[in-house]
Write a protein that holds these residues in place. Structure first.
Motif, PDB file in Angstrom:
ATOM      1  N   VAL A  66      -0.922  -4.281  -5.496  1.00 24.53           N
ATOM      2  CA  VAL A  66      -0.516  -2.927  -5.109  1.00 24.53           C
ATOM      3  C   VAL A  66      -1.747  -2.031  -5.081  1.00 24.53           C
ATOM      4  CG1 VAL A  66       0.821  -0.900  -5.801  1.00 24.53           C
ATOM      5  CG2 VAL A  66       1.820  -3.184  -6.015  1.00 24.53           C
ATOM      6  N   TYR A  67      -1.930  -1.330  -3.970  1.00 22.87           N
ATOM      7  CA  TYR A  67      -3.022  -0.361  -3.824  1.00 22.87           C
ATOM      8  C   TYR A  67      -2.421   1.037  -3.725  1.00 22.87           C
ATOM      9  CZ  TYR A  67      -6.675  -3.876  -3.023  1.00 22.87           C
ATOM     10  OH  TYR A  67      -7.578  -4.891  -3.169  1.00 22.87           O
ATOM     11  N   LEU A  68      -2.946   1.953  -4.543  1.00 22.74           N
ATOM     12  CA  LEU A  68      -2.399   3.303  -4.620  1.00 22.74           C
ATOM     13  C   LEU A  68      -3.434   4.346  -4.223  1.00 22.74           C
ATOM     14  CD1 LEU A  68      -0.568   3.115  -8.081  1.00 22.74           C
ATOM     15  CD2 LEU A  68       0.419   2.693  -5.812  1.00 22.74           C
ATOM     16  N   ALA A  69      -3.011   5.293  -3.376  1.00 23.43           N
ATOM     17  CA  ALA A  69      -3.864   6.424  -3.029  1.00 23.43           C
ATOM     18  C   ALA A  69      -4.018   7.343  -4.236  1.00 23.43           C
ATOM     19  CB  ALA A  69      -3.257   7.183  -1.853  1.00 23.43           C
ATOM     20  N   PRO A  70      -5.021   8.226  -4.212  1.00 24.01           N
ATOM     21  CA  PRO A  70      -5.245   9.139  -5.340  1.00 24.01           C
ATOM     22  C   PRO A  70      -4.017   9.989  -5.668  1.00 24.01           C
ATOM     23  CG  PRO A  70      -7.143   9.156  -3.886  1.00 24.01           C
ATOM     24  CD  PRO A  70      -6.084   8.346  -3.193  1.00 24.01           C
ATOM     25  N   ARG A  71      -3.821  10.224  -6.963  1.00 18.29           N
ATOM     26  CA  ARG A  71      -2.815  11.113  -7.549  1.00 18.29           C
ATOM     27  C   ARG A  71      -1.405  10.518  -7.553  1.00 18.29           C
ATOM     28  NH1 ARG A  71      -3.790  17.377  -6.229  1.00 18.29           N
ATOM     29  NH2 ARG A  71      -2.596  17.462  -8.181  1.00 18.29           N
ATOM     30  N   ILE A  72      -1.241   9.299  -7.098  1.00 16.21           N
ATOM     31  CA  ILE A  72       0.099   8.708  -7.142  1.00 16.21           C
ATOM     32  C   ILE A  72       0.540   8.464  -8.574  1.00 16.21           C
ATOM     33  CG2 ILE A  72       1.415   6.609  -6.659  1.00 16.21           C
ATOM     34  CD1 ILE A  72       0.186   6.548  -3.907  1.00 16.21           C
ATOM     35  N   LYS A  73      -0.344   7.918  -9.402  1.00 18.39           N
ATOM     36  CA  LYS A  73       0.061   7.660 -10.783  1.00 18.39           C
ATOM     37  C   LYS A  73       0.439   8.959 -11.488  1.00 18.39           C
ATOM     38  CE  LYS A  73      -2.211   3.290 -11.825  1.00 18.39           C
ATOM     39  NZ  LYS A  73      -3.125   2.587 -12.747  1.00 18.39           N
ATOM     40  N   GLU A  74      -0.321  10.003 -11.217  1.00 17.87           N
ATOM     41  CA  GLU A  74      -0.016  11.322 -11.788  1.00 17.87           C
ATOM     42  C   GLU A  74       1.363  11.803 -11.314  1.00 17.87           C
ATOM     43  OE1 GLU A  74      -1.444  15.810 -10.549  1.00 17.87           O
ATOM     44  OE2 GLU A  74      -2.931  14.204 -10.519  1.00 17.87           O
ATOM     45  N   GLN A  75       1.660  11.608 -10.031  1.00 16.37           N
ATOM     46  CA  GLN A  75       2.918  12.079  -9.449  1.00 16.37           C
ATOM     47  C   GLN A  75       4.095  11.220  -9.894  1.00 16.37           C
ATOM     48  OE1 GLN A  75       2.669  14.275  -6.338  1.00 16.37           O
ATOM     49  NE2 GLN A  75       4.814  14.261  -5.728  1.00 16.37           N
ATOM     50  N   ALA A  76       3.865   9.904  -9.969  1.00 14.44           N
ATOM     51  CA  ALA A  76       4.970   8.973 -10.212  1.00 14.44           C
ATOM     52  C   ALA A  76       5.350   8.855 -11.679  1.00 14.44           C
ATOM     53  CB  ALA A  76       4.592   7.595  -9.676  1.00 14.44           C
ATOM     54  N   GLY A  77       4.419   9.136 -12.575  1.00 13.41           N
ATOM     55  CA  GLY A  77       4.725   9.010 -13.999  1.00 13.41           C
ATOM     56  C   GLY A  77       5.082   7.576 -14.360  1.00 13.41           C
ATOM     57  N   LYS A  78       6.165   7.410 -15.104  1.00 11.37           N
ATOM     58  CA  LYS A  78       6.556   6.091 -15.605  1.00 11.37           C
ATOM     59  C   LYS A  78       7.085   5.179 -14.504  1.00 11.37           C
ATOM     60  CE  LYS A  78       7.637   7.734 -20.274  1.00 11.37           C
ATOM     61  NZ  LYS A  78       8.695   7.887 -21.307  1.00 11.37           N
ATOM     62  N   ARG A  79       7.309   5.712 -13.305  1.00  6.61           N
ATOM     63  CA  ARG A  79       7.810   4.860 -12.218  1.00  6.61           C
ATOM     64  C   ARG A  79       6.780   3.791 -11.833  1.00  6.61           C
ATOM     65  NH1 ARG A  79      12.102   4.699  -9.152  1.00  6.61           N
ATOM     66  NH2 ARG A  79      11.972   3.805  -7.049  1.00  6.61           N
ATOM     67  N   ILE A  80       5.498   4.119 -11.983  1.00 10.77           N
ATOM     68  CA  ILE A  80       4.440   3.134 -11.743  1.00 10.77           C
ATOM     69  C   ILE A  80       3.954   2.647 -13.106  1.00 10.77           C
ATOM     70  CG2 ILE A  80       2.175   2.703 -10.724  1.00 10.77           C
ATOM     71  CD1 ILE A  80       4.209   3.327  -8.592  1.00 10.77           C
ATOM     72  N   ALA A 116      -9.309  13.281   3.134  1.00 12.86           N
ATOM     73  CA  ALA A 116      -9.145  13.970   1.852  1.00 12.86           C
ATOM     74  C   ALA A 116      -8.972  15.467   2.032  1.00 12.86           C
ATOM     75  CB  ALA A 116     -10.357  13.707   0.962  1.00 12.86           C
ATOM     76  N   GLY A 117      -7.891  16.005   1.458  1.00 12.54           N
ATOM     77  CA  GLY A 117      -7.664  17.446   1.422  1.00 12.54           C
ATOM     78  C   GLY A 117      -7.416  17.903   0.005  1.00 12.54           C
ATOM     79  N   ARG A 118      -7.163  19.195  -0.176  1.00 12.69           N
ATOM     80  CA  ARG A 118      -6.940  19.726  -1.524  1.00 12.69           C
ATOM     81  C   ARG A 118      -5.658  19.199  -2.142  1.00 12.69           C
ATOM     82  NH1 ARG A 118      -7.963  24.315   1.124  1.00 12.69           N
ATOM     83  NH2 ARG A 118      -5.874  25.139   0.740  1.00 12.69           N
ATOM     84  N   TYR A 119      -4.598  19.082  -1.340  1.00 15.05           N
ATOM     85  CA  TYR A 119      -3.313  18.645  -1.886  1.00 15.05           C
ATOM     86  C   TYR A 119      -3.249  17.134  -2.028  1.00 15.05           C
ATOM     87  CZ  TYR A 119       1.654  17.673  -2.292  1.00 15.05           C
ATOM     88  OH  TYR A 119       2.872  17.200  -2.712  1.00 15.05           O
ATOM     89  N   LEU A 170       0.812  -1.211   0.000  1.00 11.69           N
ATOM     90  CA  LEU A 170       0.000   0.000   0.000  1.00 11.69           C
ATOM     91  C   LEU A 170       0.845   1.262   0.000  1.00 11.69           C
ATOM     92  CD1 LEU A 170      -1.748  -2.322   1.600  1.00 11.69           C
ATOM     93  CD2 LEU A 170      -3.295  -0.409   1.900  1.00 11.69           C
ATOM     94  N   ALA A 171       0.551   2.150  -0.944  1.00 12.18           N
ATOM     95  CA  ALA A 171       1.111   3.492  -0.973  1.00 12.18           C
ATOM     96  C   ALA A 171       0.006   4.432  -0.493  1.00 12.18           C
ATOM     97  CB  ALA A 171       1.569   3.849  -2.382  1.00 12.18           C
ATOM     98  N   PRO A 172       0.061   4.925   0.770  1.00  8.93           N
ATOM     99  CA  PRO A 172      -1.107   5.533   1.403  1.00  8.93           C
ATOM    100  C   PRO A 172      -1.388   6.988   1.056  1.00  8.93           C
ATOM    101  CG  PRO A 172       0.711   5.452   2.940  1.00  8.93           C
ATOM    102  CD  PRO A 172       1.173   4.739   1.707  1.00  8.93           C
ATOM    103  N   ASN A 173      -0.439   7.687   0.444  1.00 10.73           N
ATOM    104  CA  ASN A 173      -0.723   9.028  -0.076  1.00 10.73           C
ATOM    105  C   ASN A 173       0.244   9.330  -1.202  1.00 10.73           C
ATOM    106  OD1 ASN A 173       1.664  10.469   0.875  1.00 10.73           O
ATOM    107  ND2 ASN A 173       0.740  10.601   2.912  1.00 10.73           N
ATOM    108  N   ARG A 174       0.067  10.448  -1.857  1.00 12.47           N
ATOM    109  CA  ARG A 174       0.825  10.740  -3.085  1.00 12.47           C
ATOM    110  C   ARG A 174       2.320  10.915  -2.851  1.00 12.47           C
ATOM    111  NH1 ARG A 174      -0.802  16.730  -5.171  1.00 12.47           N
ATOM    112  NH2 ARG A 174       0.918  16.263  -6.591  1.00 12.47           N
ATOM    113  N   LEU A 175       2.758  11.016  -1.604  1.00 14.58           N
ATOM    114  CA  LEU A 175       4.176  11.176  -1.298  1.00 14.58           C
ATOM    115  C   LEU A 175       4.835   9.880  -0.846  1.00 14.58           C
ATOM    116  CD1 LEU A 175       4.016  14.575   0.637  1.00 14.58           C
ATOM    117  CD2 LEU A 175       4.412  14.188  -1.810  1.00 14.58           C
TER     118      LEU A 175
END
Length: 249
Positions: free
Chosen positions: A104-118, A143-146, A82-87
């Motif tokens: 693998v379970y990913l929190a929101p925006r991880i794919k956007e942040q990680a790019g080709k790493r995921i 859930a927050g804005r960031y 589990l990746a629990p937040n975008r960081l």
């Protein structure tokens, strides 16, 4: 390991440390994060929970060293990563490569942040129930804005697992400058809490944040494992009330 790194982390690193029955943590290396002129050094920490089936729940993975992999394989079979937040995703690909059958379970925006790493199949963390670990581990989204962080409560051991919702940097592990930043940021031990810059991203979501914190207090955790800084070995519910007094009063 450099002398300064050893002082600022929680040796021994990259090895299982018992927390409670069927719960272990792993202290990892320092990372550096923040604006270019205000980067802070963060010690890292992951949590492993062994379910009754023998399957392992891996939260916020740290580097997978060969010795750590051997330790884990002796006690459990990694089933969920589990990746629990975008960081908190950086070492997830290494674990997936080592344990290809794990989900693998990913929190929101991880794919956007990680790019080709995921670049492998994953499942979303996008709700508070309906997961295969529900019988032993409760899930809650904050859930927050960031970012949205997912936090977890292991019911049998009363262990609450957070990522960045509380940070608790010990003064004697920081330089004078970093100590000042942590104090200003509201996350200097023993009065650790949600960093003020992260709080600001919840300015429009305070009601939802308060409900989430009240739910966690209602779980009555005995201990709280945090990813950065000293974790709380006892009186977990009281520590939540203290850390979020700015929100609850």
């Amino acid at each position: 390991m450099h002398g300064d790194d050893a002082k600022q982390t929680y040796p021994p690193l990259n090895t299982l440390k018992p927390v409670a029955e069927n719960v272990w943590l792993v202290d990892g290396p320092l990372i550096r994060f923040g604006p270019p002129l205000l980067k802070m050094q963060f010690p890292t920490r992951m949590t492993l929970i062994r379910l009754k089936t023998g399957d392992a729940f891996i939260h916020s993975p740290t580097p997978l060293k060969p010795e750590l992999r051997a330790e884990i394989e002796r006690i459990a079979k990694p089933h969920w990563i589990l990746a629990p937040n975008r960081l908190h995703y950086w070492w997830t690909p290494d674990w997936k490569a080592a344990f290809p059958a794990a989900e693998v379970y990913l929190a929101p925006r991880i794919k956007e942040q990680a790019g080709k790493r995921i670049d492998f199949p994953s499942l979303p963390l996008d709700r508070d129930s309906g997961y295969p670990w529900d019988g032993e581990i409760a899930t809650i989204s904050v859930a927050g804005r960031y970012m949205t962080e997912f936090d977890f409560f292991h019911r049998p051991s009363r262990t609450l697992i957070l990522a960045d919702l509380i940070e608790n940097f010990e003064p004697d592990k920081l330089s004078i400058g970093m100590r000042l930043l942590a104090r200003l940021g509201g996350c200097l031990a023993p009065d650790g809490g949600m960093p003020r810059d992260l709080r600001a991203t919840f300015s429009n979501e305070k009601t939802e944040l308060r409900k989430a914190v009240e739910t966690m207090i209602g779980w009555n955790p005995e201990r709280i494992i945090v990813a950065h800084g000293r974790w709380y070995e006892s009186h977990g519910a009281s520590e939540l009330k203290r850390a979020f007094r700015w929100l609850l009063t």
